[in-house]
Scaffold this active site. Structure first.
Site, short mmCIF file in Angstrom:
data_model
loop_
_atom_site.label_atom_id
_atom_site.label_comp_id
_atom_site.label_asym_id
_atom_site.label_seq_id
_atom_site.Cartn_x
_atom_site.Cartn_y
_atom_site.Cartn_z
CG ASN A 51 -1.48 1.19 1.71
OD1 ASN A 51 -1.69 2.08 0.90
ND2 ASN A 51 -1.82 1.27 3.00
CE LYS A 76 0.91 2.47 5.24
NZ LYS A 76 1.22 2.39 6.65
CD GLU A 135 -1.94 -3.66 7.18
OE1 GLU A 135 -0.76 -3.57 6.85
OE2 GLU A 135 -2.81 -2.82 6.88
CG HIS A 170 -4.81 0.84 5.78
ND1 HIS A 170 -4.26 1.76 6.64
CD2 HIS A 170 -3.82 -0.03 5.46
CE1 HIS A 170 -2.98 1.45 6.83
NE2 HIS A 170 -2.70 0.36 6.13
N GLY A 202 3.67 1.16 10.75
CA GLY A 202 4.29 2.46 10.57
C GLY A 202 5.56 2.68 11.36
CB SER A 239 6.76 -3.31 11.42
OG SER A 239 6.44 -2.01 11.84
CD GLU A 271 -1.79 4.39 7.70
OE1 GLU A 271 -1.90 4.71 6.51
OE2 GLU A 271 -0.80 3.78 8.14
O1 LIG Z 1 0.02 -0.29 6.75
C1 LIG Z 1 0.73 -1.10 6.21
C2 LIG Z 1 0.35 -1.68 4.91
O2 LIG Z 1 -0.95 -1.29 4.60
C3 LIG Z 1 2.01 -1.54 6.81
O3 LIG Z 1 2.88 -0.47 6.84
P1 LIG Z 1 4.39 -0.68 7.36
O4 LIG Z 1 4.90 -1.95 6.72
O5 LIG Z 1 5.12 0.53 6.92
O6 LIG Z 1 4.31 -0.83 8.86
#
Ligand SMILES: O=C(CO)COP(=O)(O)O
Length: 260
Positions: free
Chosen positions: A10, A12, A170, A98, A176, A216, A100
């Site tokens: 993703n 983002k 997740e 997601h 993040g 991560s 976020e």
């Molecule tokens: O949110 C994520 C994928 O959608 C994971 O992000 P990170 O791998 O940067 O922690």
């Protein structure tokens, strides 16, 4: 390989149109020799990059998705993107819920359910993201949270639609720059909870639903994650945003899976 492995990223709110296109081209070029019977690869760019993205790569190598979608086809929904607009781009996939979206923009399970149903009704592969917060984990209610997110998120979805569904687990606390990577044992335990719940919802069709781990993921934990029996793929953020790094991560995970 005795099962297909899923690798997705993703993007983002990162990468311009130009950066997205060159990333996609490089990623396809790098990974072309890997049989798509063994892996499915997908990238979820920003909305503004999508129309350039869909024409920039051979989609038999890479599936492209949107980061969110409105449940209505049209209407007075300023700032939203409708399923018809995404269909116009011939996108493969839509990501719903997601972390976020849920935790920065306040989306609730009920809305994710409307979006999941709209996405499936329009024939998109639909990736539902779920995960507990740190507080919920500390209360010891992660399984209950995951089951709730799945049962509400997929409410009203038929067994026939199961082959269009993917789930990404997740944990919110693992995502993040400030994320704490989950242990592979913990991730496997939660993936088992998810798989059991999917079986309750979709019966034997649930075997077709890939469940990816995200949060991560990096070269230090990708192998330990992918060898877990209930983890079908890796959904990666930061560690996948350079095409060379993502290619290496995919190969590293595939090797570990084959040698397990
Ligand atoms: O949110 C994520 C994928 O959608 C994971 O992000 P990170 O791998 O940067 O922690």
């Amino acid at each position: 390989m005795d099962k297909k492995l899923y690798f997705g990223t993703n993007l983002k709110m990162y990468k311009t149109i130009e950066e997205t296109v060159s990333y996609l081209k490089k990623l396809v070029e790098n990974t072309k020799d890997i049989s798509r019977d063994e892996i499915e690869l997908f990238v979820i760019p920003s909305y503004t990059s999508l129309s350039a993205a869909v024409t920039s790569v051979d989609r038999s190598f890479i599936k492209l998705g949107a980061q969110n979608m409105c449940w209505e086809d049209q209407g007075q929904f300023t700032g939203e993107i409708s399923p018809l607009m995404l269909k116009e781009l011939a996108l493969d996939m839509v990501m719903i819920g997601h972390s976020e979206r849920r935790h920065v923009f306040g989306e609730k399970d009920r809305e994710e359910n409307l979006k999941v149903k709209a996405s499936l009704a329009h024939g998109f592969d639909t990736l539902l993201c779920i995960g507990e917060t740190l507080e919920e984990k500390e209360y010891g209610i992660s399984p209950e949270i995951l089951r709730t997110q799945l049962k509400v998120g997929f409410h009203g979805v038929s067994r026939e639609q199961a082959d269009k569904i993917k789930v990404a687990y997740e944990p919110v606390w693992s995502i993040g720059v400030n994320g704490i990577p989950a242990s592979a044992e913990y991730a496997e335990e939660m993936h088992k909870v998810i798989k059991n719940c999917l079986e309750e919802l979709f019966g034997e069709k649930s075997a077709e639903i890939p469940v990816l781990y995200g949060g991560s993921v990096n070269p230090g934990n990708a192998e330990a994650m992918i060898v877990q029996p209930s983890i079908d793929g890796l959904f990666t953020g930061r560690a996948a945003w350079q095409a060379d790094d993502f290619d290496k991560l995919i190969r590293q995970a595939m090797n570990a899976y084959e040698k397990r």
